[in-house]
Write a protein that holds these residues in place. Sequence first.
Motif, PDB file in Angstrom:
ATOM      1  N   SER A  69       0.864  -1.183   0.000  1.00  0.00           N
ATOM      2  CA  SER A  69       0.000   0.000   0.000  1.00  0.00           C
ATOM      3  C   SER A  69       0.897   1.227   0.000  1.00  0.00           C
ATOM      4  O   SER A  69       2.126   1.126   0.183  1.00  0.00           O
ATOM      5  CB  SER A  69      -0.914   0.010   1.222  1.00  0.00           C
ATOM      6  OG  SER A  69      -0.160   0.200   2.404  1.00  0.00           O
ATOM      7  N   GLU A  70       0.295   2.415  -0.198  1.00  0.00           N
ATOM      8  CA  GLU A  70       1.080   3.644  -0.148  1.00  0.00           C
ATOM      9  C   GLU A  70       1.667   3.863   1.249  1.00  0.00           C
ATOM     10  O   GLU A  70       2.773   4.399   1.405  1.00  0.00           O
ATOM     11  CB  GLU A  70       0.215   4.841  -0.548  1.00  0.00           C
ATOM     12  CG  GLU A  70      -0.122   4.864  -2.032  1.00  0.00           C
ATOM     13  CD  GLU A  70      -0.686   6.203  -2.459  1.00  0.00           C
ATOM     14  OE1 GLU A  70      -0.212   7.232  -1.947  1.00  0.00           O
ATOM     15  OE2 GLU A  70      -1.597   6.205  -3.306  1.00  0.00           O
ATOM     16  N   GLU A  71       0.903   3.463   2.269  1.00  0.00           N
ATOM     17  CA  GLU A  71       1.378   3.633   3.638  1.00  0.00           C
ATOM     18  C   GLU A  71       2.487   2.641   3.969  1.00  0.00           C
ATOM     19  O   GLU A  71       3.455   2.977   4.671  1.00  0.00           O
ATOM     20  CB  GLU A  71       0.225   3.456   4.630  1.00  0.00           C
ATOM     21  CG  GLU A  71      -0.859   4.521   4.540  1.00  0.00           C
ATOM     22  CD  GLU A  71      -1.774   4.322   3.343  1.00  0.00           C
ATOM     23  OE1 GLU A  71      -1.825   3.185   2.798  1.00  0.00           O
ATOM     24  OE2 GLU A  71      -2.417   5.299   2.909  1.00  0.00           O
ATOM     25  N   LYS A  72       2.351   1.408   3.433  1.00  0.00           N
ATOM     26  CA  LYS A  72       3.352   0.378   3.708  1.00  0.00           C
ATOM     27  C   LYS A  72       3.778  -0.264   2.379  1.00  0.00           C
ATOM     28  O   LYS A  72       3.370  -1.383   2.038  1.00  0.00           O
ATOM     29  CB  LYS A  72       2.781  -0.687   4.641  1.00  0.00           C
ATOM     30  CG  LYS A  72       2.488  -0.167   6.054  1.00  0.00           C
ATOM     31  CD  LYS A  72       2.000  -1.301   6.945  1.00  0.00           C
ATOM     32  CE  LYS A  72       1.746  -0.806   8.368  1.00  0.00           C
ATOM     33  NZ  LYS A  72       1.284  -1.902   9.275  1.00  0.00           N
ATOM     34  N   PRO A  73       4.581   0.466   1.609  1.00  0.00           N
ATOM     35  CA  PRO A  73       4.991  -0.086   0.311  1.00  0.00           C
ATOM     36  C   PRO A  73       5.949  -1.256   0.478  1.00  0.00           C
ATOM     37  O   PRO A  73       6.666  -1.357   1.475  1.00  0.00           O
ATOM     38  CB  PRO A  73       5.686   1.091  -0.358  1.00  0.00           C
ATOM     39  CG  PRO A  73       6.145   1.956   0.762  1.00  0.00           C
ATOM     40  CD  PRO A  73       5.130   1.806   1.850  1.00  0.00           C
ATOM     41  N   ILE A 128       6.505  -0.609  -4.317  1.00  0.00           N
ATOM     42  CA  ILE A 128       5.176  -1.003  -4.794  1.00  0.00           C
ATOM     43  C   ILE A 128       4.151  -0.332  -3.890  1.00  0.00           C
ATOM     44  O   ILE A 128       4.092  -0.618  -2.674  1.00  0.00           O
ATOM     45  CB  ILE A 128       5.004  -2.534  -4.774  1.00  0.00           C
ATOM     46  CG1 ILE A 128       6.147  -3.202  -5.560  1.00  0.00           C
ATOM     47  CG2 ILE A 128       3.646  -2.912  -5.344  1.00  0.00           C
ATOM     48  CD1 ILE A 128       6.243  -2.800  -7.009  1.00  0.00           C
ATOM     49  N   LEU A 129       3.311   0.550  -4.451  1.00  0.00           N
ATOM     50  CA  LEU A 129       2.419   1.396  -3.666  1.00  0.00           C
ATOM     51  C   LEU A 129       0.972   0.934  -3.689  1.00  0.00           C
ATOM     52  O   LEU A 129       0.083   1.651  -3.215  1.00  0.00           O
ATOM     53  CB  LEU A 129       2.493   2.837  -4.202  1.00  0.00           C
ATOM     54  CG  LEU A 129       3.888   3.439  -4.337  1.00  0.00           C
ATOM     55  CD1 LEU A 129       3.826   4.819  -4.940  1.00  0.00           C
ATOM     56  CD2 LEU A 129       4.592   3.466  -2.977  1.00  0.00           C
TER      57      LEU A 129
END
Length: 423
Positions: A69-73, A128-129
């Motif tokens: 995710s954007e928060e946890k790429p 990877i977002l």
Amino acid sequence: MLPVSDAEATILNLVKPLDHQRDTEIVDLLAADSRILATPVTSPLDFPHWDNSAMDGYAVRYEDVQHSSEEKPTVLSIVEEIPAGYQPKSTIQAGQAARIFTGAVMPKGADTVVIQERTRQEDNRVFILTTPKLQDFVRHKASFYQAGTPLLPAGIRLNAPEIAVLAAAQCPQLNVYRRPRVAIFSTGNELVTPEKPLQPGQIVDSNQYALAALVRESGAEPLILGIVKDEPIALQEVIVHAIANADIVLSSGGVSVGDYDYVDKILESLEAKIHIRAVEMRPGKPLTVATFPTCTDAINRVYTKHSTLYFGLPGNPAAVLVTFWRFVQPVIKKLAGIAEGWEPVFLKVRSHDELRSDGKRETYIWGRLNLTDGVYEFYKAGGSHSSGNLINLAQTNALAVLPVGKTLISAGDEVQVLQIINA
């Protein structure tokens, strides 16, 4: 006098399509546009040929990025760059990715592509977002077409999409039906060619030029035989030559009941079987349809190795075009080997104009189909709709049909139209 539907059925039942073995030829792919495929095509190639990327991005293992995710790429090491046309050298391991471009071969070990818009690259690392779906943007080998299965069937017209498919399938040459041969001549002492100055009582022969264009548009080869005077001997010689060299013969004029209308008598003298002499339609009532037997009899001066279909069309120019569109064009398409779609195309549309008929015969009124506010409307051509008036036939793309007994279609009412299709 036959009803139009009976005439159509009679005519189409007389047509035997070209033979898929005897009546074919080999052509190069670049010369195959608008030709009719004579044999089915298969390919030894899979489509796609290999697993490849549908987008620019990064080839990854789904199990590495399924919680990104954007928060946890997820951060992956870039081990290879794979442009289109390049054979990957690496196998993607845990924690790795390959920079990949549209159409490029997927590397071993990777099962998913993350598009570049959902990533951030820093040096040899990619962030990877997003959480992709498994096998996102991967085009799998043979998912479009599997080698050895039918690719294109026989009996189809080869247009741009089919040509592209055949090129991709590495088919540089094709087996297609030969073009039907259509002999064309006009009859009448009053006719002259366009380059000659008109004398009193003379008429320019427009029919031969119109029919030649229509024949070409229909995918056949016109054999132009010129103007024939209203003289039985000369007319018979031309008819004999035509049936010896053509699959279909189109003559215009000479099929009514006047003193100088000799066509039917000559056909009978040549042992033709006349199936139709008149049709219950306007324009186009005088229409002769005949067949000649398969024959190579020099004594009777009939030199043909195939059955020939003869159309004695009316002489008036509007009637010539209407009868061609209604009867002859479907015949050429069926003869040419088209498996389906050679029948006339009728549509129910709204009439923009009031349409009138005396109701005694099926009546054809020429005009245009236009798209108005998302609805097709038929616009009647302006001016006289006499069978002798060809001027307002220009830009015609449809014929409104008023059946027997129908005298009026009001503006805004539904009307059946015959769509004029060139190919």
